[in-house]
Design an enzyme around this catalytic site. Structure first.
Site, mmCIF file in Angstrom:
data_model
loop_
_atom_site.group_PDB
_atom_site.id
_atom_site.type_symbol
_atom_site.label_atom_id
_atom_site.label_comp_id
_atom_site.label_asym_id
_atom_site.label_seq_id
_atom_site.Cartn_x
_atom_site.Cartn_y
_atom_site.Cartn_z
ATOM 1 N N SER A 151 0.852 -1.202 0.000
ATOM 2 C CA SER A 151 0.000 0.000 0.000
ATOM 3 C C SER A 151 0.881 1.243 0.000
ATOM 4 O O SER A 151 2.051 1.178 0.405
ATOM 5 C CB SER A 151 -0.866 -0.013 1.261
ATOM 6 O OG SER A 151 -1.462 1.243 1.478
ATOM 7 N N TYR A 164 -2.852 -0.490 9.962
ATOM 8 C CA TYR A 164 -2.766 -0.848 8.539
ATOM 9 C C TYR A 164 -1.367 -0.532 8.000
ATOM 10 O O TYR A 164 -0.748 -1.353 7.317
ATOM 11 C CB TYR A 164 -3.841 -0.058 7.783
ATOM 12 C CG TYR A 164 -3.958 -0.372 6.321
ATOM 13 C CD1 TYR A 164 -4.605 -1.529 5.884
ATOM 14 C CD2 TYR A 164 -3.445 0.498 5.355
ATOM 15 C CE1 TYR A 164 -4.726 -1.806 4.534
ATOM 16 C CE2 TYR A 164 -3.559 0.225 4.000
ATOM 17 C CZ TYR A 164 -4.203 -0.925 3.593
ATOM 18 O OH TYR A 164 -4.321 -1.206 2.252
#
Ligand code: NDP
Length: 261
Positions: A151, A164
């Site tokens: 990501s 995350y």
């Protein structure tokens, strides 16, 4: 002349072909995973998708002409059996795409230890356990390709996604470490770091937060969201013979977001 053109076309097809390879895509019933599965199918792979929701998987498998197994990747004790079933019912897994993932957007002060652990269980611990299980079998066969989905949150700081970010940053380290152990065994491992891609997960994170949405777009030189199949085609490339000398990298597919001003 015609013969030369035909030969060139054949070389191109061979370079990107995944013909008859078996690809396992976790979370392949929806979002980015669905398009990864679709692109792998287009490249000739036989595809297996997994996820927790059977109805979603059933529909997706029908559309993709793929196989599905209902599986929660956080149930780590079930993963060896899942891999065994796929290999005996479908065939040896040549390609593993660790796509399944979850996000949580909260200020750090509201993130409980349970929240933090839940994100790491799915995005990191389960990814490791499944990679080890598939890697063990790829090692015996002397071939295989593993793709992790990272990501932008692993490449620069984004507020309110601490768990995350931690999980996806750890994936980058895992890819580098495993590339050193896997390479002598004929296994390649790479990550793709998607920019902002139009999926339910991304739209949920952006909905009701126009300033975040504007910031994401304004630092993306291509000034638009990516499409799930942008990640699908990058996956095909990284798994194909064309990428035979590529391992241990994290490839941003992000419209320039990670280098945007
Ligand atoms: P979605 O929420 O649309 O899809 C996530 C998929 O993962 C679903 O199919 C879901 O199926 C599956 N999944 C989630 N938890 C589990 C679990 N415990 N066991 C098995 N399957 C599970 O997300 P995206 O498509 O947007 O995201 C896919 C990947 O891409 C994730 O790793 C995400 O972090 C990453 N990513 C996405 C970006 C984006 O902009 N969209 C940007 C950067 C990275 P089910 O619920 O049925 O289990």
């Amino acid at each position: 002349m015609e013969n030369v053109t035909e030969k060139s076309e054949q070389r191109l097809i061979d370079a990107f072909s995944l013909s008859d390879q078996v690809a396992l895509v976790t979370g392949g019933g929806s979002g980015i995973g669905f398009d990864i599965a679709k692109c792998l199918r287009a490249a000739g792979a036989r595809v297996v998708i997994t996820g927790r929701r059977e109805t979603v998987l059933q529909e997706a498998a029908k559309e993709l002409d793929a196989h599905y197994y209902v599986n929660d990747i956080t149930e780590k004790h079930l993963l060896p059996d899942l891999v065994e079933r796929i290999e005996s019912e479908i065939g040896p897994i040549d390609i593993l795409v660790n796509n399944a993932g979850i996000n949580l957007k909260k200020p750090v002060w509201e993130v409980t230890d349970e929240d933090f652990e839940t994100i790491l269980q799915t995005n990191l611990n389960a990814v490791f356990a499944l990679t080890r299980e598939c890697g063990r079998r790829m090692k015996e066969r002397g071939r295989g390709s593993v793709i992790m989905i990272s990501s932008m949150a692993a490449l620069y700081g984004i507020d309110r996604v601490v768990a995350y970010s931690a999980s996806k940053s750890a994936i980058g380290g895992m890819v580098k470490a495993l590339a050193t152990e896997f390479s002598p065994l004929g296994i390649r491992i790479n990550a793709i770091a998607p920019g902002f891609i139009e999926t339910p997960m991304m739209l949920k994170a952006m909905n009701g937060d126009p300033s975040r949405r504007d910031k994401a777009i304004s630092r993306t030189p291509m000034a638009t969201w990516g499409k799930p199949d942008d990640i699908g085609w990058a996956t095909v490339y990284l798994c194909s013979p064309a990428a035979r000398f590529v391992t241990g990298i994290t490839l941003p597919v992000d419209g320039g977001n990670s280098i945007g001003f």
